[in-house]
Design a protein around this motif. Structure first.
Motif, PDB file in Angstrom:
ATOM      1  N   ALA A  99       0.833  -1.207   0.000  1.00 27.96           N
ATOM      2  CA  ALA A  99       0.000   0.000   0.000  1.00 27.96           C
ATOM      3  C   ALA A  99       0.867   1.256   0.000  1.00 27.96           C
ATOM      4  O   ALA A  99       0.558   2.246  -0.689  1.00 27.96           O
ATOM      5  CB  ALA A  99      -0.930  -0.010   1.208  1.00 27.96           C
ATOM      6  N   TYR A 100       1.982   1.219   0.766  1.00 25.60           N
ATOM      7  CA  TYR A 100       2.889   2.375   0.814  1.00 25.60           C
ATOM      8  C   TYR A 100       3.502   2.650  -0.564  1.00 25.60           C
ATOM      9  O   TYR A 100       3.588   3.808  -0.997  1.00 25.60           O
ATOM     10  CB  TYR A 100       3.984   2.123   1.847  1.00 25.60           C
ATOM     11  N   PRO A 112       2.029   6.785  -4.867  1.00 25.49           N
ATOM     12  CA  PRO A 112       2.090   7.632  -6.076  1.00 25.49           C
ATOM     13  C   PRO A 112       0.944   7.379  -7.051  1.00 25.49           C
ATOM     14  O   PRO A 112       0.493   8.310  -7.734  1.00 25.49           O
ATOM     15  CB  PRO A 112       3.437   7.252  -6.699  1.00 25.49           C
ATOM     16  N   CYS A 113       0.434   6.120  -7.110  1.00 27.66           N
ATOM     17  CA  CYS A 113      -0.704   5.820  -7.995  1.00 27.66           C
ATOM     18  C   CYS A 113      -1.943   6.573  -7.537  1.00 27.66           C
ATOM     19  O   CYS A 113      -2.640   7.206  -8.342  1.00 27.66           O
ATOM     20  CB  CYS A 113      -0.995   4.322  -7.994  1.00 27.66           C
ATOM     21  N   PHE A 114      -2.226   6.511  -6.223  1.00 31.20           N
ATOM     22  CA  PHE A 114      -3.406   7.188  -5.707  1.00 31.20           C
ATOM     23  C   PHE A 114      -3.275   8.709  -5.857  1.00 31.20           C
ATOM     24  O   PHE A 114      -4.240   9.401  -6.185  1.00 31.20           O
ATOM     25  CB  PHE A 114      -3.604   6.825  -4.229  1.00 31.20           C
ATOM     26  N   ARG A 115      -2.051   9.223  -5.634  1.00 32.59           N
ATOM     27  CA  ARG A 115      -1.841  10.667  -5.782  1.00 32.59           C
ATOM     28  C   ARG A 115      -2.064  11.085  -7.235  1.00 32.59           C
ATOM     29  O   ARG A 115      -2.718  12.101  -7.508  1.00 32.59           O
ATOM     30  CB  ARG A 115      -0.424  11.031  -5.344  1.00 32.59           C
ATOM     31  N   ALA A 155      -3.881   9.499  -9.516  1.00 28.83           N
ATOM     32  CA  ALA A 155      -5.292   9.349  -9.866  1.00 28.83           C
ATOM     33  C   ALA A 155      -6.103  10.537  -9.341  1.00 28.83           C
ATOM     34  O   ALA A 155      -6.987  11.061 -10.035  1.00 28.83           O
ATOM     35  CB  ALA A 155      -5.820   8.044  -9.283  1.00 28.83           C
ATOM     36  N   TYR A 156      -5.790  10.990  -8.115  1.00 24.88           N
ATOM     37  CA  TYR A 156      -6.509  12.133  -7.540  1.00 24.88           C
ATOM     38  C   TYR A 156      -6.276  13.392  -8.371  1.00 24.88           C
ATOM     39  O   TYR A 156      -7.223  14.152  -8.643  1.00 24.88           O
ATOM     40  CB  TYR A 156      -6.045  12.344  -6.105  1.00 24.88           C
ATOM     41  N   GLU A 157      -5.024  13.618  -8.785  1.00 23.34           N
ATOM     42  CA  GLU A 157      -4.727  14.814  -9.575  1.00 23.34           C
ATOM     43  C   GLU A 157      -5.428  14.766 -10.928  1.00 23.34           C
ATOM     44  O   GLU A 157      -5.928  15.780 -11.410  1.00 23.34           O
ATOM     45  CB  GLU A 157      -3.212  14.947  -9.754  1.00 23.34           C
ATOM     46  N   ARG A 158      -5.460  13.582 -11.563  1.00 24.18           N
ATOM     47  CA  ARG A 158      -6.139  13.463 -12.864  1.00 24.18           C
ATOM     48  C   ARG A 158      -7.638  13.765 -12.709  1.00 24.18           C
ATOM     49  O   ARG A 158      -8.228  14.487 -13.522  1.00 24.18           O
ATOM     50  CB  ARG A 158      -5.972  12.048 -13.419  1.00 24.18           C
ATOM     51  N   LEU A 159      -8.235  13.206 -11.671  1.00 27.51           N
ATOM     52  CA  LEU A 159      -9.672  13.375 -11.504  1.00 27.51           C
ATOM     53  C   LEU A 159     -10.035  14.788 -11.062  1.00 27.51           C
ATOM     54  O   LEU A 159     -10.991  15.373 -11.567  1.00 27.51           O
ATOM     55  CB  LEU A 159     -10.195  12.358 -10.480  1.00 27.51           C
ATOM     56  N   SER A 160      -9.261  15.337 -10.125  1.00 24.32           N
ATOM     57  CA  SER A 160      -9.635  16.638  -9.552  1.00 24.32           C
ATOM     58  C   SER A 160      -9.224  17.811 -10.427  1.00 24.32           C
ATOM     59  O   SER A 160      -9.961  18.791 -10.539  1.00 24.32           O
ATOM     60  CB  SER A 160      -9.011  16.787  -8.159  1.00 24.32           C
ATOM     61  N   ASP A 203      -4.728   1.995 -12.390  1.00 24.88           N
ATOM     62  CA  ASP A 203      -3.751   1.325 -11.531  1.00 24.88           C
ATOM     63  C   ASP A 203      -4.227   1.310 -10.076  1.00 24.88           C
ATOM     64  O   ASP A 203      -4.012   0.327  -9.352  1.00 24.88           O
ATOM     65  CB  ASP A 203      -2.392   2.031 -11.623  1.00 24.88           C
ATOM     66  N   SER A 204      -4.872   2.381  -9.640  1.00 26.03           N
ATOM     67  CA  SER A 204      -5.363   2.445  -8.261  1.00 26.03           C
ATOM     68  C   SER A 204      -6.430   1.385  -8.015  1.00 26.03           C
ATOM     69  O   SER A 204      -6.473   0.757  -6.943  1.00 26.03           O
ATOM     70  CB  SER A 204      -5.935   3.836  -7.968  1.00 26.03           C
ATOM     71  N   ILE A 205      -7.293   1.180  -8.984  1.00 25.93           N
ATOM     72  CA  ILE A 205      -8.323   0.150  -8.844  1.00 25.93           C
ATOM     73  C   ILE A 205      -7.689  -1.235  -8.769  1.00 25.93           C
ATOM     74  O   ILE A 205      -8.103  -2.088  -7.970  1.00 25.93           O
ATOM     75  CB  ILE A 205      -9.320   0.234 -10.017  1.00 25.93           C
ATOM     76  N   VAL A 206      -6.639  -1.454  -9.604  1.00 26.32           N
ATOM     77  CA  VAL A 206      -5.940  -2.741  -9.559  1.00 26.32           C
ATOM     78  C   VAL A 206      -5.294  -2.944  -8.183  1.00 26.32           C
ATOM     79  O   VAL A 206      -5.347  -4.042  -7.612  1.00 26.32           O
ATOM     80  CB  VAL A 206      -4.875  -2.815 -10.672  1.00 26.32           C
ATOM     81  N   VAL A 207      -4.708  -1.886  -7.630  1.00 25.58           N
ATOM     82  CA  VAL A 207      -4.099  -1.979  -6.295  1.00 25.58           C
ATOM     83  C   VAL A 207      -5.146  -2.352  -5.257  1.00 25.58           C
ATOM     84  O   VAL A 207      -4.933  -3.256  -4.419  1.00 25.58           O
ATOM     85  CB  VAL A 207      -3.423  -0.637  -5.926  1.00 25.58           C
TER      86      VAL A 207
END
Length: 874
Positions: free
Chosen positions: A248-249, A253-256, A258-263, A274-278
């Motif tokens: 998870a650690y 970077p994947c979650f960060r 994904a957040y920037e792309r969406l927001s 990638d975040s969904i796969v994680v």
């Protein structure tokens, strides 16, 4: 070996210092002294070092401060016995200080040799004692190590900035973790001692920070996560919580992302997938494939970062030399001082061939100054007392004394550079072609995963989502770009913006700046106009005789024409060079004067009607006229024309063959010469008498016509147009403003690499397309297998990563060409050095003397003279 420091023959300091000696290892003498070595910066410690390095057998010394308080002296055990070396050291320690010998070693400052623990490491290099240690040494290449660099990127950057402007340095690379600097250089221009001095100077003037740079452990943690996940999943289930936490650690970077792309960008990108796969891997405890995914993503990010860093660091001597020192006039004497010591109101001397270092006005002397870098003028301007001169312009002939108005960062040239640096921002974007392809694949893959969830279940959904197309292409595309950038650099092309290389293959319009780009900076003699009954051969012979002792571009053009006509140069005597306007010399007993029409007027020599007519016509054509007076009458004139680069016609034909549909010229010159050149080269369009500030408008005009424009220019007056174009190219020898602004810089004179650059760009496109196909085929097959053959997560990990590895191998294909070119370059360099007689240089870096070396030096002097006047464009 105890001795009292208070002894009159020992290094003096207050108190008594008891010294003992031990031999901790072969080739090492340890000298222990509490007071002497408690602080390496004390005078007594420096005196100790100065004395022991007088012993030629001592190759290095390590000073360890408190609590160790000792110095370790290193020598070669194969050549010298410890007893012999110790005796010599003892003799040096007790001998009188006396006057320093001529061969006394020169010490680099301790700050350049002290590591993070405070230990000073000194090594002997010729007559210099330095913190740099030679790791490897080949002809034209040296690798050096210095512990002071450890995790200090600011010091590495200081070294790179210094090497960037050194003539003779071909390429360089620093590594802060390994504490190394790798330099490829030309031994005919630089010795290894020169390089050591440059590196020491860079470290001495750099800011030394106590804090170490933060380590980037992302890829390391991801690498350790894979065996941890395998152990937890297949052998020790108790480790599952720890493995999940590490996984998870590493996925943060994947979650960060994904957040920037969406927001911010309001789109679903590859990071979201990638975040969904994680989350799927964590939810199903499929930690091993998740760890492999995290490693691949980390490796891809590293490749993108490496691509950006290399595109910046491959400057390889691309930028023109800026004056580091100026000749300051004090009490009638010229003194060389650093540029930062110059103040407003000072008087500086500028000589023929020099770059004017300051903005100011002339208080004494006359000169011809090439200003085309600032104004676009193709001919040099005559300057006299009271006229203004500007930094970055070049003295073609004469000598002037300039009163300083602005210097350093305050000059017009520097201010333009700062403005452009603040607004340019041309950097490699993470949204490169690989990213775009990966993002396009995100939505379809998400749909397939949803279908798998609905029909098969969570394991099938994770397997389908893990067979995504984005991970592989995100690695393969940057690697292909990096390899292509390395190939460009090997061919003498610096690509500063990766997007420019990608776009170069789609360019349909090339706009050339005329002066200095299509034409050479050195002119050529066109017509020879005669007067008063003199023959053409006679006029040219007298002009060449008068100019034969000079090396400025006009003289070289006249001498070349005389050589083409087979004219033997006559002897001259009583040479008197009238600075700025012309030459007064006696040739074959006749007084010959060569110079401008203004010079002839000053000398009281009238021009004949035919000469005046030719002069008016030359001005309309944008040519320069050089008058030749024989005796007291005008004998004739030489018309100097801009010489078209010999490769231009082939380049035009090559671009046409490669699909470039529209070719155009833009120039500040008159319409007649611009039109004539456009017709001669078969251009589709030309723009003449364009002011520097308006060049960008013409680029924009072409873009408004729906064209993708590549602009090729070489001066400050081209910089805005370079910024506006889709792709911009500058030539070596251009102003630093042009090379700073351009996306691409040709490191060799001329346009010969333009067609090759387009070929490399198109091959990059094909390479990425192949990688895309290599990734699509096995992953699509795996997704089909998930629905038809029951493939699970393990199968998807296998196919996805095999596809990624195949794409990586494909991305590395250009490196094979790089390796071949590098081997060829090194072989050629060795041959040249052997011919020059400097292949067997001694450790001091001084080549063996010989006739061949003298020829090389003579050739370099001629080349330097050419360089001094290279900015002249007739």
């Amino acid at each position: 070996m105890p001795y009292a420091a208070s002894s009159p023959r020992a290094p003096k300091h207050s108190g008594t210092n008891s010294i003992t000696v031990s031999f901790p290892a072969p080739g090492t003498i340890a000298v222990h002294g509490q007071e002497m070595f408690s602080d390496p910066d004390t005078p007594v410690c420096r005196a100790f070092l100065r004395r022991v390095f007088r012993v030629p057998q001592i190759r290095g010394a390590t000073i360890k401060a408190a609590p160790a308080c000792r110095a370790e002296l290193h020598f070669d055990t194969k050549r010298h016995a410890a007893k012999e070396v110790l005796g010599r050291v003892a003799d040096c320690l007790v001998e009188d200080e006396g006057t320093p010998a001529e061969g006394e070693p020169v010490f680099a400052p301790m700050i350049t040799a002290r590591d993070r623990q405070g230990v000073v490491h000194y090594h002997r290099f010729g007559k210099r004692v330095t913190g740099w240690q030679v790791v490897s040494d080949q002809i034209g290449s040296i690798r050096l190590k210095n512990p002071v660099l450890y995790r200090k990127n600011n010091l590495c950057q200081a070294i790179e900035r210094e090497l960037m402007s050194v003539l003779g340095v071909d390429r360089y690379k620093t590594h802060s973790l390994r504490c190394t600097v790798q330099i490829d250089y030309d031994p005919r221009r630089l010795s290894q001692t020169n390089l050591i001095e440059i590196l020491d100077s860079a470290l001495e003037t750099a800011e030394h920070q106590e804090a170490l740079d933060r380590l980037d452990l992302d890829l390391t943690i991801c690498s350790l996560s894979i065996p941890l996940a395998a152990t937890a999943q297949f052998a020790v289930p108790a480790l599952l919580p720890l493995s999940a936490a590490v996984f998870a650690y590493t996925s943060i970077p994947c979650f960060r992302g994904a957040y920037e792309r969406l927001s911010k960008e309001k789109r679903i990108g590859c990071d979201f997938l990638d975040s969904i796969v994680v989350l799927g891997c964590l939810g199903t405890l499929q930690l091993l494939p998740g760890a492999v995914l995290a490693w691949c993503l980390s490796f891809g990010r590293l490749l993108v970062k490496k691509t950006e860093d290399n595109s910046k660091k491959m400057l390889l001597n691309a930028f023109g030399k800026q004056p580091r020192h100026v000749w300051l006039v004090k009490d009638g004497v010229e003194i060389e001082v650093p540029m930062d010591k110059v103040r407003r109101g000072d008087i500086v001397a500028v000589h023929t061939g020099d770059t004017v270092p300051v903005d100011g006005h002339i208080v004494e002397g006359m000169a011809m100054i090439d200003q085309h870098t600032l104004t676009g003028e193709s001919s040099p301007a005559e300057k006299g007392v009271g006229d203004r001169v500007f930094a970055s312009t070049v003295m073609v002939a004469g000598k002037i004394f300039v009163s300083v108005e602005q210097s350093g960062g305050e000059t017009a040239s520097a201010k333009i550079s700062q403005i452009l640096n603040d607004t340019a921002g041309y950097k490699l974007s993470s949204q490169n072609k690989g990213e775009k392809l990966a993002d396009r694949a995100a939505a379809p893959t998400l749909v397939v995963g949803a279908i798998a969830w609905a029909t098969i279940g969570p394991n099938g959904a994770v397997a389908a989502l893990n067979s995504d197309l984005g991970t592989g292409i995100r690695m393969a595309a940057p690697l292909a770009l990096l390899s292509s950038l390395a190939l460009c650099a090997q061919k003498g092309v610096l690509v500063k913006d990766g997007r420019a290389l990608e776009l170069m293959g789609r360019i349909d319009t090339v706009l050339f700046d005329k002066t200095g780009t299509l034409t050479r900076e050195c002119p050529e003699v066109g017509r020879v106009i005669t007067a008063n009954g003199f023959a053409e051969n006679e006029v040219l012979m007298y002009a060449a005789g008068a100019e034969q002792k000079f090396h400025h571009p006009i003289a070289l053009a006249i001498l070349k024409k005389a050589e083409e006509w087979g004219i033997d140069l006559p002897a001259t005597d009583e040479t008197q060079y009238k600075v700025g306007y012309g030459i007064d010399v006696r040739v074959k007993g006749r007084r010959i004067r060569v110079g401008s029409a203004r010079f002839m007027e000053m000398e009281g020599i009238g021009l004949t009607p035919e000469i005046k007519e030719a002069l008016d016509a030359a001005h309309l054509e944008g040519y320069t006229m050089v008058m030749v007076a024989i005796g007291d009458r005008i004998g004739g004139a030489l018309e100097l024309q801009a010489a078209v680069r010999p490769e231009v016609k082939d380049i035009v034909a090559g671009l046409r063959a490669r699909g470039v549909k529209h070719l155009a010229i833009i120039s500040g010159d008159h319409e007649a010469p611009t039109r004539k050149l456009a017709e001669e080269l078969g251009m589709d369009r030309y723009f003449a008498q364009v002011l520097p500030a308006d060049k960008a408008d013409y680029v924009e005009k072409l873009q408004q016509e729906g064209r993708t424009v590549c602009f090729v220019g070489d001066g400050i007056n081209d910089s805005i147009a370079l910024k506006k174009a889709n792709v911009s190219i500058s030539l070596r020898g251009a102003t630093s403003i042009a090379t700073d602004t351009a996306h691409i810089v040709f490191l060799e004179q001329g346009l010969g690499k333009l067609c090759e650059l387009r070929d490399i760009s198109r091959e990059l496109e094909r390479n990425i397309a192949r990688s895309w196909a290599m990734i699509i085929a096995p992953n699509v097959a795996c997704v089909l297998g998930v629905f038809t053959l029951g493939f699970g997560v393990a199968a998807s990990v296998f196919t996805n990563n095999v596809a990624a590895l195949a794409a990586l191998a494909n991305g590395l294909l250009p490196m094979r060409k790089v390796a071949l070119l590098e081997a060829e370059r090194r072989h050629q360099l060795e041959l040249e050095l052997k011919r020059a007689g400097c292949a067997e240089a001694d450790r001091s870096g001084v080549p063996k003397a010989g006739e061949a070396m003298e020829r090389v030096k003579a050739a370099e002097i001629d080349e330097a003279d050419d360089d001094k006047g290279r900015a002249l464009a007739a």
